[in-house]
Motif scaffolding. Structure first.
Motif, PDB file in Angstrom:
ATOM      1  N   SER A  32      69.874 -16.431  39.279  1.00 51.70           N
ATOM      2  CA  SER A  32      69.863 -16.042  40.746  1.00 51.70           C
ATOM      3  C   SER A  32      69.540 -16.846  41.935  1.00 51.70           C
ATOM      4  O   SER A  32      69.844 -16.316  43.142  1.00 51.70           O
ATOM      5  CB  SER A  32      69.255 -14.547  40.908  1.00 51.70           C
ATOM      6  OG  SER A  32      67.733 -15.123  40.596  1.00 51.70           O
ATOM      7  N   HIS A  33      69.065 -18.015  41.471  1.00 53.29           N
ATOM      8  CA  HIS A  33      68.872 -19.044  42.459  1.00 53.29           C
ATOM      9  C   HIS A  33      69.935 -20.085  42.569  1.00 53.29           C
ATOM     10  O   HIS A  33      69.698 -21.286  43.036  1.00 53.29           O
ATOM     11  CB  HIS A  33      67.525 -19.723  42.306  1.00 53.29           C
ATOM     12  CG  HIS A  33      66.418 -18.482  42.518  1.00 53.29           C
ATOM     13  ND1 HIS A  33      65.821 -18.054  43.609  1.00 53.29           N
ATOM     14  CD2 HIS A  33      65.800 -17.788  41.593  1.00 53.29           C
ATOM     15  CE1 HIS A  33      64.966 -17.067  43.566  1.00 53.29           C
ATOM     16  NE2 HIS A  33      64.994 -16.843  42.174  1.00 53.29           N
ATOM     17  N   HIS A  34      71.110 -19.629  41.980  1.00 49.97           N
ATOM     18  CA  HIS A  34      72.106 -20.965  42.054  1.00 49.97           C
ATOM     19  C   HIS A  34      71.918 -21.872  41.097  1.00 49.97           C
ATOM     20  O   HIS A  34      72.466 -23.141  41.560  1.00 49.97           O
ATOM     21  CB  HIS A  34      72.652 -21.200  43.358  1.00 49.97           C
ATOM     22  CG  HIS A  34      72.798 -20.177  44.339  1.00 49.97           C
ATOM     23  ND1 HIS A  34      74.025 -19.240  44.348  1.00 49.97           N
ATOM     24  CD2 HIS A  34      72.205 -19.476  45.459  1.00 49.97           C
ATOM     25  CE1 HIS A  34      73.948 -18.305  45.341  1.00 49.97           C
ATOM     26  NE2 HIS A  34      72.832 -18.363  45.668  1.00 49.97           N
ATOM     27  N   SER A  35      71.296 -21.803  39.935  1.00 48.00           N
ATOM     28  CA  SER A  35      70.736 -22.752  39.041  1.00 48.00           C
ATOM     29  C   SER A  35      72.083 -23.409  38.349  1.00 48.00           C
ATOM     30  O   SER A  35      72.944 -22.564  38.174  1.00 48.00           O
ATOM     31  CB  SER A  35      69.792 -22.658  38.232  1.00 48.00           C
ATOM     32  OG  SER A  35      70.101 -21.463  37.568  1.00 48.00           O
ATOM     33  N   ASP A  76      66.485 -27.356  46.674  1.00 48.64           N
ATOM     34  CA  ASP A  76      67.822 -26.865  47.332  1.00 48.64           C
ATOM     35  C   ASP A  76      67.331 -26.916  48.734  1.00 48.64           C
ATOM     36  O   ASP A  76      66.517 -25.710  49.304  1.00 48.64           O
ATOM     37  CB  ASP A  76      68.531 -25.600  46.927  1.00 48.64           C
ATOM     38  CG  ASP A  76      69.569 -25.426  47.759  1.00 48.64           C
ATOM     39  OD1 ASP A  76      70.077 -26.096  48.709  1.00 48.64           O
ATOM     40  OD2 ASP A  76      70.013 -24.135  47.451  1.00 48.64           O
ATOM     41  N   GLU A  86      62.451 -18.729  49.554  1.00 50.92           N
ATOM     42  CA  GLU A  86      63.248 -19.024  48.450  1.00 50.92           C
ATOM     43  C   GLU A  86      62.546 -19.781  47.495  1.00 50.92           C
ATOM     44  O   GLU A  86      62.572 -19.704  46.315  1.00 50.92           O
ATOM     45  CB  GLU A  86      64.756 -19.403  48.704  1.00 50.92           C
ATOM     46  CG  GLU A  86      65.747 -19.773  47.387  1.00 50.92           C
ATOM     47  CD  GLU A  86      66.399 -18.584  47.056  1.00 50.92           C
ATOM     48  OE1 GLU A  86      67.006 -18.598  46.161  1.00 50.92           O
ATOM     49  OE2 GLU A  86      66.105 -17.560  47.324  1.00 50.92           O
ATOM     50  N   HIS A  87      61.880 -20.939  47.957  1.00 50.04           N
ATOM     51  CA  HIS A  87      61.267 -21.909  46.993  1.00 50.04           C
ATOM     52  C   HIS A  87      59.834 -21.056  46.533  1.00 50.04           C
ATOM     53  O   HIS A  87      59.652 -21.329  45.416  1.00 50.04           O
ATOM     54  CB  HIS A  87      60.861 -23.251  47.761  1.00 50.04           C
ATOM     55  CG  HIS A  87      62.207 -23.728  48.043  1.00 50.04           C
ATOM     56  ND1 HIS A  87      62.728 -24.466  47.214  1.00 50.04           N
ATOM     57  CD2 HIS A  87      62.795 -24.132  49.371  1.00 50.04           C
ATOM     58  CE1 HIS A  87      63.826 -25.113  47.749  1.00 50.04           C
ATOM     59  NE2 HIS A  87      63.884 -24.811  49.311  1.00 50.04           N
ATOM     60  N   LEU A  95      66.660 -18.812  36.255  1.00 50.10           N
ATOM     61  CA  LEU A  95      67.155 -19.080  37.769  1.00 50.10           C
ATOM     62  C   LEU A  95      68.220 -19.099  38.183  1.00 50.10           C
ATOM     63  O   LEU A  95      68.750 -19.486  39.121  1.00 50.10           O
ATOM     64  CB  LEU A  95      66.508 -20.607  38.081  1.00 50.10           C
ATOM     65  CG  LEU A  95      65.026 -20.986  38.099  1.00 50.10           C
ATOM     66  CD1 LEU A  95      64.821 -22.576  38.509  1.00 50.10           C
ATOM     67  CD2 LEU A  95      64.210 -20.186  38.878  1.00 50.10           C
ATOM     68  N   THR A 102      56.599 -24.251  46.016  1.00 48.12           N
ATOM     69  CA  THR A 102      57.170 -23.766  44.480  1.00 48.12           C
ATOM     70  C   THR A 102      56.033 -23.562  43.771  1.00 48.12           C
ATOM     71  O   THR A 102      55.606 -22.676  43.102  1.00 48.12           O
ATOM     72  CB  THR A 102      58.189 -24.909  43.768  1.00 48.12           C
ATOM     73  OG1 THR A 102      59.101 -24.979  44.816  1.00 48.12           O
ATOM     74  CG2 THR A 102      58.604 -24.229  42.808  1.00 48.12           C
ATOM     75  N   SER A 128      68.004 -23.922  51.165  1.00 45.59           N
ATOM     76  CA  SER A 128      67.605 -22.877  51.164  1.00 45.59           C
ATOM     77  C   SER A 128      66.190 -22.578  52.159  1.00 45.59           C
ATOM     78  O   SER A 128      65.766 -23.570  52.284  1.00 45.59           O
ATOM     79  CB  SER A 128      66.959 -22.602  49.620  1.00 45.59           C
ATOM     80  OG  SER A 128      68.050 -22.487  48.698  1.00 45.59           O
ATOM     81  N   THR A 147      70.411 -25.174  42.456  1.00 45.34           N
ATOM     82  CA  THR A 147      69.092 -25.729  42.004  1.00 45.34           C
ATOM     83  C   THR A 147      69.472 -26.219  40.722  1.00 45.34           C
ATOM     84  O   THR A 147      70.225 -25.575  39.730  1.00 45.34           O
ATOM     85  CB  THR A 147      68.128 -24.675  41.993  1.00 45.34           C
ATOM     86  OG1 THR A 147      67.763 -24.097  43.095  1.00 45.34           O
ATOM     87  CG2 THR A 147      66.852 -25.144  41.269  1.00 45.34           C
ATOM     88  N   ILE A 170      61.118 -19.126  43.491  1.00 43.76           N
ATOM     89  CA  ILE A 170      61.513 -19.928  42.333  1.00 43.76           C
ATOM     90  C   ILE A 170      60.381 -20.015  41.827  1.00 43.76           C
ATOM     91  O   ILE A 170      60.086 -19.954  40.656  1.00 43.76           O
ATOM     92  CB  ILE A 170      62.131 -21.362  42.862  1.00 43.76           C
ATOM     93  CG1 ILE A 170      63.627 -20.938  43.215  1.00 43.76           C
ATOM     94  CG2 ILE A 170      62.108 -22.126  41.923  1.00 43.76           C
ATOM     95  CD1 ILE A 170      64.346 -22.109  43.853  1.00 43.76           C
TER      96      ILE A 170
END
Length: 274
Positions: free
Chosen positions: A113-116, A149, A156-157, A111, A241, A152, A69, A160
């Motif tokens: 933990s959300h691979h930002s 992303d 996951e969204h 974010l 989101t 995902s 992300t 986020i």
């Protein structure tokens, strides 16, 4: 009730609130930027009703990433003309707005933990600037984008959105831009809506009203209907989101509940304090 009447009813409540609303807009055809349409007029009316934000975080269908992300940290996000086959007047459009690098970097941290990751190469794609030109025509509110992303899962969204929800109390407007139904292969120029488009739009609206976000995030529960309404899912994701950033205290108001060109839902919605 017309869009104008809905917005007039919202106006006092929105401006009186310290907590920023959440907005999802069906952006549809880029021609809405240069043509006088009911959609672009509704965006302008909404801009006059909204409280003035300190910054705007945009989640657009048109910035897709895979496995990460990205958060745009550029100081002056460029206007991206990410379309083809349209009149030159569209390519001449510009939205000369400042970014908010400090806040954007903070969002990237939120974010983590959300691979930002931070990014300074994107800017504002047409899903963002085409509606911002009407919401804030003076381009005087800092704006930055968050990518989606597409690898995902839908849950996951939602997560986020939930992670970003505290920004609402800091004057940040979270703006999603996509379409609840989006199938360009099935367009009917000037034609009536497909039955499946009306069905998906209605199922989505009912689940959103009932705050059944788990249903919205489970494409299997839609069955084959999801694949017809969304051959690809990028226009659907921003709505998740925005929903994820809401809470039970919010009221929900729908705008522009219509299907354009037979296969594109222009349904827009706002979560706001009661």
């Amino acid at each position: 009730m017309s869009v104008g009447q809905k917005l007039e009813g919202l106006k006092d409540r929105l401006k009186a609130s310290d907590r920023m609303p959440l907005v999802f807009l069906g952006h549809g055809n880029p021609m809405n930027v240069i043509e006088d349409t009911g959609y672009s007029r509704s965006w302008a009316e909404l801009g006059r009703a909204l409280p003035r934000p300190q910054a705007i975080l945009v989640v657009s269908a048109h910035w897709m990433t895979r496995g990460t992300t990205l958060v745009d940290v550029s100081a002056m996000p460029r206007t991206i003309h990410d379309f083809h086959g349209f009149p030159q007047a569209l390519f001449e459009q510009n939205y000369p707005v400042h970014g908010d690098p400090g806040l954007a970097r903070e969002v990237a941290s939120i974010l983590a933990s959300h691979h930002s990751q931070e990014d300074d190469r994107w800017g504002l794609d047409h899903g963002a600037w085409m509606v911002l030109k009407f919401l804030y025509p003076e381009a005087d509110v800092p704006v930055f984008q968050l990518s989606i992303d597409v690898m995902s899962d839908f849950g996951e969204h939602l997560a986020i959105g939930n992670a970003l929800s505290a920004l609402r109390d800091r004057g940040v407007l979270i703006l999603g831009s996509g379409n609840v139904v989006h199938n360009l292969r099935a367009l009917r120029m000037g034609g009536k809506p497909h039955d499946w488009a009306l069905e998906f739009d209605a199922v989505f609206a009912n689940a959103l009203e009932n705050r059944d976000f788990s249903a919205l995030a489970d494409r299997k529960r839609f069955g084959a209907l999801f694949g017809v309404a969304h051959p690809t899912s990028e226009h659907y994701i921003p709505s998740l989101t925005v929903a994820g950033a809401s809470d039970p205290r919010d009221a929900l108001t729908f705008m522009t509940e219509s299907i354009d060109m037979g296969a594109v839902s222009m349904r827009s919605f706002i979560f706001h304090t009661r």
